[in-house]
Every structure is written in C-alpha cells, then in structure tokens.
Design a protein around this motif. Structure first.
Motif, PDB file in Angstrom:
ATOM      1  N   UNK A 171      52.366  28.655  47.599  1.00 23.91           N
ATOM      2  CA  UNK A 171      51.611  28.174  46.438  1.00 23.91           C
ATOM      3  C   UNK A 171      50.795  29.365  45.938  1.00 23.91           C
ATOM      4  N   UNK A 172      50.873  29.634  44.642  1.00 31.19           N
ATOM      5  CA  UNK A 172      50.224  30.802  44.062  1.00 31.19           C
ATOM      6  C   UNK A 172      48.940  30.398  43.339  1.00 31.19           C
ATOM      7  N   UNK A 173      47.880  31.162  43.546  1.00 30.92           N
ATOM      8  CA  UNK A 173      46.607  30.933  42.865  1.00 30.92           C
ATOM      9  C   UNK A 173      46.401  32.027  41.815  1.00 30.92           C
ATOM     10  N   UNK A 223      45.269  38.010  42.894  1.00 32.22           N
ATOM     11  CA  UNK A 223      44.148  38.929  43.085  1.00 32.22           C
ATOM     12  C   UNK A 223      43.394  38.502  44.336  1.00 32.22           C
ATOM     13  N   UNK A 224      42.425  39.316  44.752  1.00 34.55           N
ATOM     14  CA  UNK A 224      41.551  38.918  45.844  1.00 34.55           C
ATOM     15  C   UNK A 224      40.439  38.019  45.303  1.00 34.55           C
ATOM     16  N   UNK A 225      39.723  37.352  46.191  1.00 34.44           N
ATOM     17  CA  UNK A 225      38.569  36.516  45.821  1.00 34.44           C
ATOM     18  C   UNK A 225      38.886  35.609  44.646  1.00 34.44           C
ATOM     19  N   UNK A 226      39.992  34.901  44.729  1.00 35.28           N
ATOM     20  CA  UNK A 226      40.465  34.103  43.591  1.00 35.28           C
ATOM     21  C   UNK A 226      40.552  32.615  43.901  1.00 35.28           C
ATOM     22  N   UNK A 227      40.271  32.216  45.162  1.00 43.73           N
ATOM     23  CA  UNK A 227      40.245  30.800  45.503  1.00 43.73           C
ATOM     24  C   UNK A 227      41.363  30.322  46.400  1.00 43.73           C
ATOM     25  N   UNK A 228      42.054  31.232  47.051  1.00 42.19           N
ATOM     26  CA  UNK A 228      43.171  30.829  47.916  1.00 42.19           C
ATOM     27  C   UNK A 228      42.704  29.953  49.073  1.00 42.19           C
ATOM     28  N   UNK A 235      29.058  34.315  42.721  1.00 41.17           N
ATOM     29  CA  UNK A 235      29.844  35.399  42.164  1.00 41.17           C
ATOM     30  C   UNK A 235      30.963  35.776  43.125  1.00 41.17           C
ATOM     31  N   UNK A 236      31.806  36.720  42.690  1.00 44.69           N
ATOM     32  CA  UNK A 236      32.974  37.087  43.486  1.00 44.69           C
ATOM     33  C   UNK A 236      32.576  37.658  44.842  1.00 44.69           C
ATOM     34  N   UNK A 245      48.222  27.088  41.365  1.00 47.47           N
ATOM     35  CA  UNK A 245      46.897  26.505  41.160  1.00 47.47           C
ATOM     36  C   UNK A 245      46.044  27.482  40.364  1.00 47.47           C
ATOM     37  N   UNK A 246      45.107  26.922  39.611  1.00 47.72           N
ATOM     38  CA  UNK A 246      44.306  27.715  38.688  1.00 47.72           C
ATOM     39  C   UNK A 246      42.874  27.874  39.194  1.00 47.72           C
ATOM     40  N   UNK A 247      42.373  29.084  39.122  1.00 53.03           N
ATOM     41  CA  UNK A 247      40.953  29.348  39.288  1.00 53.03           C
ATOM     42  C   UNK A 247      40.355  29.251  37.889  1.00 53.03           C
ATOM     43  N   UNK A 248      39.435  28.320  37.674  1.00 48.34           N
ATOM     44  CA  UNK A 248      38.966  28.018  36.326  1.00 48.34           C
ATOM     45  C   UNK A 248      37.753  28.831  35.891  1.00 48.34           C
ATOM     46  N   UNK A 249      37.488  29.979  36.544  1.00 47.22           N
ATOM     47  CA  UNK A 249      36.346  30.797  36.144  1.00 47.22           C
ATOM     48  C   UNK A 249      36.459  31.162  34.662  1.00 47.22           C
ATOM     49  N   UNK A 250      35.353  30.983  33.913  1.00 46.14           N
ATOM     50  CA  UNK A 250      35.330  31.301  32.494  1.00 46.14           C
ATOM     51  C   UNK A 250      36.074  30.322  31.612  1.00 46.14           C
ATOM     52  N   UNK A 251      36.417  29.136  32.147  1.00 42.33           N
ATOM     53  CA  UNK A 251      37.210  28.164  31.400  1.00 42.33           C
ATOM     54  C   UNK A 251      36.493  26.819  31.322  1.00 42.33           C
ATOM     55  N   UNK A 252      36.596  26.155  30.187  1.00 41.95           N
ATOM     56  CA  UNK A 252      36.147  24.788  30.041  1.00 41.95           C
ATOM     57  C   UNK A 252      37.263  23.831  30.418  1.00 41.95           C
TER      58      UNK A 252
END
Length: 399
Positions: free
Chosen positions: A302-304, A202-207, A53-54, A342-349
């Motif tokens: 680079x933005x996450x 955001x914070x805790x997003x995978x940077x 979790x976050x 770059x994408x954080x894929x949380x909640x995504x297929x």
C-alpha cells in the motif's frame, strides 16, 4: 530500578473476542482503559517548536496512539496552552501542550515516569538546549527514551547522570550486537500470513499511521493482524515486533527484518503481517525501502502519498515523484503488487481530499483513501479485495 534497558509491557494489537493484552479497541470500554492506564508508565513528550510538523513525527505518532506509554503532555513552547489532539487532527484529546518541563511537572501530583525525546531532526543528534532538558528530567528521576542516531546511553555526561539518579536510558535505535545479527536466509517465504508493506513516496509521510489504523481495523474484524515496526516511533508506541532499520548495518538489514517477521509469525500465528515502511524506494537519501522489500518479500504494497507536498522532506531542490512512477519502480524492483494508495492530507481541505481520491483512483486504477479522514472500511476493503480468502466467514444461527 537499575540503569540499563527500560522494561515496558509487551502489549500487542489483538482481535476482538480473543484473549490478549489491551489494544486500541479498548477505547470504548472505560473499565479496560483504567486497567490499561494503570499498567503502563506515564510520559511527557519533548517536541520543542516541532509538534505537528514533519520533524515532530515521533511526538505526533505517540499522541495519536501509544501502547507502551500513557502520554500526559507535550512540550512545545510555540504551542503552549493548546490541546495536542486539536493541533494534530482538530479533535480534543485532553493531552495538553505546555511551554517547558517545569510546566509539565506541575500538571500532576506525581512526577511522570518518562521523558520521551519526540523529534526526528535531520541531524539525528541532540542540541545543547535539548541536552539541558534531558539532564533536568534525569535530575527529577525521570527515565529517558530517545530515537536519535546519537545514543544517549553512550554519552558520558548523560549516562553518568542517569546512573547517579538510578534511572534508565532507552536508545530505541541501538541495534543488537553485530555478533547476534543474522543474514537473510529465505525463511520468510515459509510464513503463512499475508504480508503487506506500507511504503511511501517520501519520508515522514504517514506510513506508520496508516499501518496502525489498518491493523486496528483488521483486528476489529477478527482478522488477526500484527504490525512489524521498522522505525523508532513504532517501537516507542509499543510494537511487539520490530527493529530500527536505519540503525542496522546494511548487510544485516534484510536478515534482521526477516527474523522479526518470522518471530511474529511463530509467536502470534497472524492472518496478516503489516510491515511499516521507511523513506521511499525512489529517494536517494534512503535505502531502507529496498531492504524492507527484500527482507519481507511482501505479497502486496500500500503506497502513501502527499499530493500537496512540493518537494521531498528536507530536500527543497528535489521534487516529489509521481505516484505512478513510484508504483512502477516498486513493482519492477520486487515480485509484488501495489494494491492501493492512501493520501496524506497535509495542506488539503476535505473537498480537495475527495477530489484527489477520485482522480488518483481513476488514473492509477487502484482504490485510494485517506486513513485519517475517511472510514477505515476503505482500507480494509483494499486488503480484502486483493486477498478475498481473508474475509471472515459469517456465523450461521443455530436452528
């Protein structure tokens, strides 16, 4: 060992074909892995009801990659019996999740060297239940590593117990004495390496994860890359250069970051310096992104972004920003350019990730990828397209 600062190996990411301590590229060489494993302390990561979790981002990061510690298990009673890699990324990594500290100890013939507090709670402090686990680990002779804002080494009960057990407490966020801190002086502009900050919406997003993947990929191409850590997890993972930005007094933040970047440049002579981001420039609860942009003076960003995250972490009344707005803010705030997202894929297929990559790439006019589910070549191409001088020169066969 004497009570004080725990000594850990000064390992670094190093490009293939150059001498240096073991890095992530040793994963395919069993002999190198054995040597690496014998040199680093073993650790159990405590992440009760937060792993995956976050607020468990520290444990998540350590399970995915650690140079400073060999992670043996994760404590989270809600996930007892699971494989930690399967929980995080759907891939077994043979690091089990166990119910409690006793179960972690029973897995091994020798008591692990270290207990790492693997959570980043919004309070930044230790709960009464967590305190008991820390004291139990100390009684077993385990060193303690913590990234909390509350320094465990300053806690009378915990520090006394550590002294009696002759173990160390490593408070990652504890900064240097203010008398040793320095102000920004512009010396970062003399650094010859390309400087790229990995920021987020955001914070805790995978940077940090994205920066780690990119560093490994560039080093594998013989583009010498150093990652400067700016938070507790990166420092726990073994970043050779870095500071916990959110623990430094504001007047020194830019200068202290500049200091470690200059040290990395002088110590490693890198082609690229990646700077781990913290929070988000637009987030009112954080000022660290502003200090990172000022202190590192990055050539590029680079933005996450997490497309399915509805609101800022821990702020349900605060909706996530549109990445277009974050990019505009970054480029207005600093003399730099956002070269990709770059994408954080949380909640995504997987299909949703592909669709998001296509849509954002078209709408933003910059390359977009997912550092964990897509090939790292998309990340390196992002950098090489912006800085073609970094492209390795092909070797010409003699004769």
């Amino acid at each position: 060992m004497k009570s004080g600062s725990e000594q850990t190996p000064t390992t670094r990411l190093s490009p293939m074909g150059r001498q240096g301590p073991p890095d992530m590229s040793t994963a395919h060489r069993p002999d190198a892995n054995a040597v690496f494993a014998s040199r680093v302390p073993t650790a159990v990561v405590y992440c009760e009801r937060n792993f995956g979790q976050i607020d468990g981002k520290t444990a998540n990061g350590l399970v995915r990659f650690s140079q400073a510690y060999r992670i043996l298990s994760v404590i989270d009673s809600a996930l007892d019996g699971h494989d930690s890699g399967k929980v995080l990324d759907g891939i077994d990594n043979s690091i089990p999740v166990v119910e409690h500290l006793d179960a972690a100890i029973q897995l091994h013939a020798k008591i692990p060297d270290t207990l790492i507090y693997g959570m980043a709670p919004s309070t930044g402090t230790l709960s009464p239940a967590d305190r008991e686990v820390v004291l139990d680990a100390i009684a077993l002779g385990m060193h303690i590593v913590s990234g909390l804002h509350e320094y465990l080494g300053d806690d009378p009960e915990i520090s006394t117990a550590a002294k009696l057990a002759d173990v160390t407490i490593r408070d990652i966020r504890k900064p240097r004495p203010s008398k040793d801190m320095r102000l920004f002086d512009g010396s970062v502009t003399g650094v010859g390496a390309v400087r790229i900050a990995v920021l987020g919406t955001d914070c805790a997003i995978g940077k940090r994860t994205t920066a780690t993947v990119l560093a490994k990929a560039l080093n594998a191409m013989d583009i010498r890359t150093i990652l400067v850590g700016t938070g507790q997890t990166g420092l726990m993972q073994g970043a050779k250069y870095g500071i916990a930005m959110d623990a430094v007094p504001p007047q020194f933040c830019c200068g202290e970051l500049e200091r470690v970047i200059v040290e990395a440049s002088r110590g490693e002579d890198p082609d690229v310096i990646l700077i781990e981001g913290q929070g988000a420039l637009s987030h009112p609860a954080f000022c660290t992104s502003a200090f990172i942009l000022r202190g590192s003076q990055p050539h590029a960003v680079i933005l996450q972004h997490a497309p399915e995250r509805a609101h800022r972490c821990d702020f349900p009344a605060m909706p996530m920003p549109d990445p277009r707005d974050e990019i505009a803010l970054i480029e207005a705030f600093a003399d730099t350019k956002v070269i990709g997202m770059t994408i954080n894929h949380e909640g995504m297929g997987d299909a949703e990730v592909s669709a998001a990559i296509r849509t954002f790439s078209h709408d933003l006019g910059i390359p977009v990828t997912d550092a964990l589910t897509r090939s790292a070549v998309h990340l390196t191409d992002m950098v090489l397209s912006a800085f073609p001088r970094l492209r390795p020169v092909p070797l010409v066969a003699a004769g």
